[in-house]
Design a protein around this motif. Sequence first.
Motif, PDB file in Angstrom:
ATOM      1  N   GLU A   1      -2.497 -12.301  -5.038  1.00 35.69           N
ATOM      2  CA  GLU A   1      -2.185 -11.005  -5.872  1.00 35.69           C
ATOM      3  C   GLU A   1      -1.253 -10.093  -4.815  1.00 35.69           C
ATOM      4  O   GLU A   1      -0.568  -9.200  -5.172  1.00 35.69           O
ATOM      5  CB  GLU A   1      -3.333 -10.393  -6.014  1.00 35.69           C
ATOM      6  CG  GLU A   1      -3.089  -8.985  -6.693  1.00 35.69           C
ATOM      7  CD  GLU A   1      -4.247  -8.365  -7.459  1.00 35.69           C
ATOM      8  OE1 GLU A   1      -4.414  -7.141  -7.322  1.00 35.69           O
ATOM      9  OE2 GLU A   1      -5.318  -8.908  -7.328  1.00 35.69           O
ATOM     10  N   ARG A   2      -1.624 -10.474  -3.396  1.00 31.71           N
ATOM     11  CA  ARG A   2      -0.729  -9.597  -2.489  1.00 31.71           C
ATOM     12  C   ARG A   2       0.684  -9.854  -2.521  1.00 31.71           C
ATOM     13  O   ARG A   2       1.831  -9.149  -2.168  1.00 31.71           O
ATOM     14  CB  ARG A   2      -1.426  -9.817  -1.246  1.00 31.71           C
ATOM     15  CG  ARG A   2      -1.026  -8.910   0.185  1.00 31.71           C
ATOM     16  CD  ARG A   2      -1.938  -9.085   1.032  1.00 31.71           C
ATOM     17  NE  ARG A   2      -1.497  -8.103   2.400  1.00 31.71           N
ATOM     18  CZ  ARG A   2      -0.967  -8.974   3.616  1.00 31.71           C
ATOM     19  NH1 ARG A   2      -0.993 -10.267   3.492  1.00 31.71           N
ATOM     20  NH2 ARG A   2      -0.648  -8.004   4.345  1.00 31.71           N
ATOM     21  N   GLY A   3       0.900 -11.197  -2.929  1.00 29.08           N
ATOM     22  CA  GLY A   3       2.501 -11.623  -2.913  1.00 29.08           C
ATOM     23  C   GLY A   3       3.219 -10.495  -4.062  1.00 29.08           C
ATOM     24  O   GLY A   3       4.246 -10.348  -3.803  1.00 29.08           O
ATOM     25  N   ARG A   4       2.695 -10.384  -5.048  1.00 28.27           N
ATOM     26  CA  ARG A   4       3.233  -9.614  -6.112  1.00 28.27           C
ATOM     27  C   ARG A   4       3.222  -8.092  -5.749  1.00 28.27           C
ATOM     28  O   ARG A   4       4.323  -7.385  -5.866  1.00 28.27           O
ATOM     29  CB  ARG A   4       2.430  -9.533  -7.372  1.00 28.27           C
ATOM     30  CG  ARG A   4       3.028  -8.882  -8.406  1.00 28.27           C
ATOM     31  CD  ARG A   4       4.340  -9.503  -9.007  1.00 28.27           C
ATOM     32  NE  ARG A   4       5.287  -8.447  -9.968  1.00 28.27           N
ATOM     33  CZ  ARG A   4       6.048  -8.964 -10.659  1.00 28.27           C
ATOM     34  NH1 ARG A   4       6.220 -10.241 -10.873  1.00 28.27           N
ATOM     35  NH2 ARG A   4       6.701  -8.177 -11.411  1.00 28.27           N
ATOM     36  N   GLU A   5       2.420  -7.663  -4.960  1.00 25.99           N
ATOM     37  CA  GLU A   5       2.585  -6.641  -4.137  1.00 25.99           C
ATOM     38  C   GLU A   5       3.569  -5.963  -3.447  1.00 25.99           C
ATOM     39  O   GLU A   5       4.133  -4.900  -3.433  1.00 25.99           O
ATOM     40  CB  GLU A   5       1.093  -6.007  -3.580  1.00 25.99           C
ATOM     41  CG  GLU A   5       0.930  -4.512  -3.216  1.00 25.99           C
ATOM     42  CD  GLU A   5      -0.470  -4.340  -2.632  1.00 25.99           C
ATOM     43  OE1 GLU A   5      -0.547  -4.679  -1.228  1.00 25.99           O
ATOM     44  OE2 GLU A   5      -1.401  -4.078  -3.050  1.00 25.99           O
ATOM     45  N   LEU A   6       3.667  -7.096  -2.462  1.00 29.34           N
ATOM     46  CA  LEU A   6       4.901  -6.913  -1.607  1.00 29.34           C
ATOM     47  C   LEU A   6       6.112  -6.940  -2.401  1.00 29.34           C
ATOM     48  O   LEU A   6       6.858  -6.231  -1.914  1.00 29.34           O
ATOM     49  CB  LEU A   6       4.915  -8.537  -0.577  1.00 29.34           C
ATOM     50  CG  LEU A   6       3.542  -8.577   0.352  1.00 29.34           C
ATOM     51  CD1 LEU A   6       3.700  -9.823   1.121  1.00 29.34           C
ATOM     52  CD2 LEU A   6       3.861  -7.498   1.465  1.00 29.34           C
ATOM     53  N   TYR A   7       6.232  -7.789  -3.431  1.00 27.57           N
ATOM     54  CA  TYR A   7       7.516  -7.708  -4.236  1.00 27.57           C
ATOM     55  C   TYR A   7       7.775  -6.493  -4.641  1.00 27.57           C
ATOM     56  O   TYR A   7       8.906  -5.824  -4.746  1.00 27.57           O
ATOM     57  CB  TYR A   7       7.430  -8.794  -5.207  1.00 27.57           C
ATOM     58  CG  TYR A   7       8.601  -8.984  -6.375  1.00 27.57           C
ATOM     59  CD1 TYR A   7       9.716  -9.301  -5.949  1.00 27.57           C
ATOM     60  CD2 TYR A   7       8.376  -8.131  -7.646  1.00 27.57           C
ATOM     61  CE1 TYR A   7      10.854  -9.322  -6.923  1.00 27.57           C
ATOM     62  CE2 TYR A   7       9.471  -8.187  -8.341  1.00 27.57           C
ATOM     63  CZ  TYR A   7      10.514  -8.740  -8.100  1.00 27.57           C
ATOM     64  OH  TYR A   7      11.689  -8.779  -9.072  1.00 27.57           O
ATOM     65  N   ASP A   8       6.808  -5.751  -5.286  1.00 25.55           N
ATOM     66  CA  ASP A   8       6.861  -4.451  -5.869  1.00 25.55           C
ATOM     67  C   ASP A   8       7.005  -3.437  -4.888  1.00 25.55           C
ATOM     68  O   ASP A   8       8.113  -2.394  -5.008  1.00 25.55           O
ATOM     69  CB  ASP A   8       5.389  -4.054  -6.655  1.00 25.55           C
ATOM     70  CG  ASP A   8       5.327  -4.957  -8.113  1.00 25.55           C
ATOM     71  OD1 ASP A   8       6.251  -5.524  -8.381  1.00 25.55           O
ATOM     72  OD2 ASP A   8       4.179  -4.762  -8.174  1.00 25.55           O
ATOM     73  N   ARG A   9       6.608  -3.363  -3.672  1.00 22.35           N
ATOM     74  CA  ARG A   9       6.676  -2.265  -2.719  1.00 22.35           C
ATOM     75  C   ARG A   9       8.018  -2.478  -2.081  1.00 22.35           C
ATOM     76  O   ARG A   9       8.641  -1.439  -1.828  1.00 22.35           O
ATOM     77  CB  ARG A   9       5.646  -2.612  -1.548  1.00 22.35           C
ATOM     78  CG  ARG A   9       4.148  -2.468  -2.133  1.00 22.35           C
ATOM     79  CD  ARG A   9       4.048  -1.033  -2.116  1.00 22.35           C
ATOM     80  NE  ARG A   9       2.655  -0.755  -2.861  1.00 22.35           N
ATOM     81  CZ  ARG A   9       1.427  -0.872  -2.132  1.00 22.35           C
ATOM     82  NH1 ARG A   9       1.195  -1.041  -0.814  1.00 22.35           N
ATOM     83  NH2 ARG A   9       0.579  -0.732  -2.856  1.00 22.35           N
TER      84      ARG A   9
END
Length: 478
Positions: free
Chosen positions: A256-264
């Motif tokens: 889930e953190r990977g998607r967060e990195l992408y969004d940020r």
Amino acid sequence: MSDGPVLPGVETDDDEEERIVCHVDADCFYAACERLREPELRGDPVVVGMGYEPGETVGAVATASYEAREFGVESAQAISTALERLPRRAALDPGAADHDPDLTPEETGHYRSVDMDYYESIAEEVQSILHDCADVVREVSIDEAYLDVTERTAWEVADGFARHVKDRIRREVGVVVSVGVAPTMSAAKIASDFDKPDGLTVVRPGEVRAFLAPLEVELLHGVGPVTARELRELGLETAGDVAAADPEPLASRFGERGRELYDRARGDDDRRVEPKGDPKSFSRESAFAEPVSDPDPKYEQIETLAAAVADRARREGALYRTVGVKAVTPPYDVNTRERSLPGPVDDPELVDRIARDLFGEFADEAVRKVGVRVANLEFASADQASLDGWERSSTATHSSDGDETTAGDAETSPTLESADPDGQASLEDWKRRRDEPRTDGEGTDATAPDSDAEPTDPTEPAEPPTDGQSSLFDFSDE
């Protein structure tokens, strides 16, 4: 003072709807506090940590001033390494146990032990200003906070508002902060680090992604050295690379953190600035241009500050059990006194009366700053209470540890009870960690844990300190 870079904005019709978030971050906060206490340290290298005295073998650097960093001293560094790169100024003394006759003053720096009580007292002064400047404040550590100032200013003058916050903190407290302004929390955090020290960077709506794109991946909010290395293994060197990548491999690699990195990396961050629970105290402080001995102006300030804290408590729907005062005497000695009440009250006249009484011992002393504080707060829907609401037969008050004292007697202590700063371990925790150090396999001193460890607060990703300020939390077991 430089305003720092204000990025040319692409104005949009939606500017008024965009939130205005400030991230305020004190520059080398512990070192700045030590310089407040000892002005002669200004301009010289200052290292704050534990374990630097001759004969001690375990310790770490909590923070290093920018001058000390020029010698290779860094936060979370083994204190033995710091001493090799920058010997103590005290070693110049022929009587010192580590005296080195070949040293010169230019090759040495000042070392000071961590003094959390003092740092927290200075942090309270900064936090008081932040709460005065913003309707919503999220304090994330002893030296940084997010502010939502959407209702206080407009994007057209956001740089001026941020400069006002910086100037107030410098003028009233004496420490320097860097401020980032952006429509999102993550972008504001990155902006505050963009032009340190004494920085001011404004990222306006519509330009967040362009601002982030050229930055190296480790500058993204929440990315530490381990994650940065793994991103580079995927061929992603910059935030722009992450923003342009297929999010699925990122999600596969980091969850889930990977998607967060992408969004940020794309500037997408819908988190709201929200306080971390109810505050434990409200305080207001005021500094004089020069130390004042005459009682009258000091009592006038006490009256004004008492009214301000009582008014804020009432507006926030808070009752309080403790009233305290602060008197800062030259050069920078912080003196605090407090009194506990029989129960929680909302009574502005009582706050004024107790504050004036507690301040009495400093009435004729030279004082450079005064403060008033209400603490041990309770947020309840009950009707407002005053001391008269308590049974008049009650003849005892209670201190914070439960001991009874005669009603009306002042509870005095070296420091007022203060809220634990978020993410900040106590000095006892630090010392415990110091005595059971980690090693890097070669017997070196304790260093900070892996910065990519799972954060305890999902809204605050773990990350390395970018300004060299290492929270004592870094040395805890949490």
